[in-house]
Design a protein around this motif. Structure first.
Motif, short mmCIF file in Angstrom:
data_model
loop_
_atom_site.label_atom_id
_atom_site.label_comp_id
_atom_site.label_asym_id
_atom_site.label_seq_id
_atom_site.Cartn_x
_atom_site.Cartn_y
_atom_site.Cartn_z
N PHE A 184 4.07 -6.37 3.22
CA PHE A 184 5.35 -6.11 2.56
C PHE A 184 5.78 -4.67 2.83
O PHE A 184 5.02 -3.74 2.54
N GLY A 185 6.94 -4.51 3.41
CA GLY A 185 7.41 -3.18 3.77
C GLY A 185 6.43 -2.56 4.74
O GLY A 185 5.96 -3.21 5.67
N ARG A 186 6.10 -1.29 4.51
CA ARG A 186 5.09 -0.63 5.35
C ARG A 186 3.73 -0.64 4.66
O ARG A 186 2.86 0.19 4.95
N GLY A 187 3.56 -1.60 3.74
CA GLY A 187 2.29 -1.71 3.03
C GLY A 187 2.50 -1.49 1.54
O GLY A 187 3.05 -0.47 1.13
N ARG A 199 4.65 10.63 0.36
CA ARG A 199 5.27 10.57 -0.97
C ARG A 199 4.24 10.28 -2.05
O ARG A 199 4.57 9.92 -3.16
N TYR A 217 12.61 3.08 2.59
CA TYR A 217 13.12 1.71 2.50
C TYR A 217 14.61 1.60 2.24
O TYR A 217 15.13 0.50 2.16
N ILE A 218 15.29 2.73 2.09
CA ILE A 218 16.72 2.64 1.76
C ILE A 218 17.44 3.88 2.27
O ILE A 218 16.85 4.96 2.36
N LEU A 262 15.10 -3.12 -3.33
CA LEU A 262 14.76 -2.61 -1.99
C LEU A 262 14.56 -3.74 -0.98
O LEU A 262 14.34 -3.49 0.20
N PHE A 301 3.77 1.88 -3.14
CA PHE A 301 3.94 1.84 -1.69
C PHE A 301 2.86 2.70 -1.04
O PHE A 301 2.56 3.78 -1.53
N LYS A 302 2.34 2.21 0.08
CA LYS A 302 1.46 3.04 0.90
C LYS A 302 2.35 4.06 1.58
O LYS A 302 3.11 3.72 2.49
N ASP A 303 2.31 5.30 1.13
CA ASP A 303 3.16 6.33 1.69
C ASP A 303 2.53 7.68 1.38
O ASP A 303 2.81 8.30 0.35
N PRO A 329 4.12 6.18 -4.03
CA PRO A 329 4.95 6.06 -5.24
C PRO A 329 4.86 4.70 -5.91
O PRO A 329 4.85 3.67 -5.25
N ARG A 364 11.66 8.91 -3.80
CA ARG A 364 10.49 8.00 -3.86
C ARG A 364 10.50 6.95 -2.76
O ARG A 364 9.47 6.64 -2.18
N TYR A 365 11.67 6.36 -2.50
CA TYR A 365 11.73 5.16 -1.66
C TYR A 365 12.54 5.36 -0.39
O TYR A 365 13.05 4.40 0.18
#
Lengths: 228, 228
Positions: free
Chosen positions: A94-97, A137, B117-118, A150, A132-134, A140, B113-114
């Motif tokens: 999902f997304g980048r993890g 950031r 994705y946006i 999103l 989110f795997k980030d 988050p 934060r995101y």
């Protein structure tokens, strides 16, 4: 092993594509941490320890087989302990993890966030949250509504993953309890293989906090206690 | 004013208890920001500007009266512009203060934060999220499930506050739109007066981000545009 093409070099695992289309996870001896101290919650590689990769693979296989037996769908196909590899179904994340965390007690980042409102170590009733795997950031937190706006998950998917996470956590916590240990929290990852939601990644000492008689079990010691 | 006892000294307002049991909010000319620049999202007092307190009070009264007329329950009783005070019903806040944010576009901390994705400024369909007022922890985000396990809100209360927030945001955004402005996000606060859920705090330039023709309106200029 089959002819394999490196797809992704991760912090603790490399991912290869096999000729049959499956993925091959190669477990490394690198572990996350800060300043030479192993910390499963850290985002950096802290140190390298001989044999850690195989121990984490063995633990993952143990739990994947237990979960499969309980009817949970996972990406696990087979493993090769000597090679420190696990063959898995390819899955779209999902997304980048997206990390799905289930907490049975208030420790770690949950306690750091909400320490005004809860005692450290207090019981939580299989509370689930997603991050989110980030690394940039600091992973988050994201709410159900956030994932929906999103475009990462539908509300229905969120609810299914949450329930699946609680089931999985219950099974793993139950096994640890039989061995005199208590699971405080665990970090899972899910993905789609075709249309099927699967538990993916690994399930090992780096993904969970386990205590025995109120004392934290260092991840490097968990394997010995689990397979005693 | 009536005999009033100082209850709480806030960053931009002081709170007194009146003899009739109501609270009196005294609006100050201090605004939040960093290094002398006004930033409604900041947690520190950045500067003091003559007349800001009265402007924020006037804007709050304007919106509270508009919301009351639309059937929204608020803590507003009456105001005294000369004294820069607003008399309100006393209300019990959630925990040590819970901020309810409604976002119509992805800016500020949501985008921080995101951002993976946006796009910055992308539309959000009245997305609602809640954060704890906690300067030391940088106002941590908290999920519906988090609020439930921490004993701050029931799931039902969360849903009611979320819907009320969307209604309020719609009304305020609609008013701004009539005046050629677009509301990007707004931060609200709720509390209980006896058994009744009320919109509390203030509704002013420090609680919202407003744009005109794609350009951010500095909070200090919002009042002039709103009452033009």
């Amino acid at each position: 092993m089959d002819k394999a093409t490196l797809l992704y070099e991760g912090k603790t695992k490399n991912v290869y594509v096999l000729e049959n289309g499956h993925y091959l996870l190669k477990f490394k001896d690198d572990v996350t941490g800060e300043k030479g101290v192993f910390d499963p919650g850290a985002n950096n590689i802290g140190l390298s320890i001989e044999g850690v990769g195989r121990k984490n693979l063995r633990m993952s296989v143990f739990f994947f087989e237990k979960l499969e037996a309980a009817g949970i769908k996972t990406h696990f196909v087979r493993s090769d302990l000597d090679e420190a590899t696990m063959e898995v179904l390819p899955a779209k994340v999902f997304g980048r993890g997206l990390e799905v965390i289930c907490r049975r007690r208030a420790v770690g980042s949950f306690f750091r966030r909400y320490g005004d409102y809860i005692e450290e170590g207090a019981s939580l009733p299989l509370y689930v949250e997603m991050t989110f795997k980030d690394d940039d950031r600091d992973d988050p937190l994201v709410t159900r509504d956030g994932l929906v706006v999103l475009g990462i998950l539908s509300g229905r998917e969120y609810d299914v993953i949450k329930e699946e996470t609680r089931k999985i956590t219950g099974i793993i916590a139950g096994d640890l309890l039989e061995k005199g240990m208590e699971l405080y929290d665990i970090k899972l990852e899910f993905g789609y293989h075709r249309d099927e939601l699967l538990l993916i990644d690994e399930i090992s000492s780096g993904n969970m906090r386990v205590y025995k008689e109120g004392k934290y079990i260092e991840p490097l010691n968990l394997s010995a206690l689990l397979f005693a």
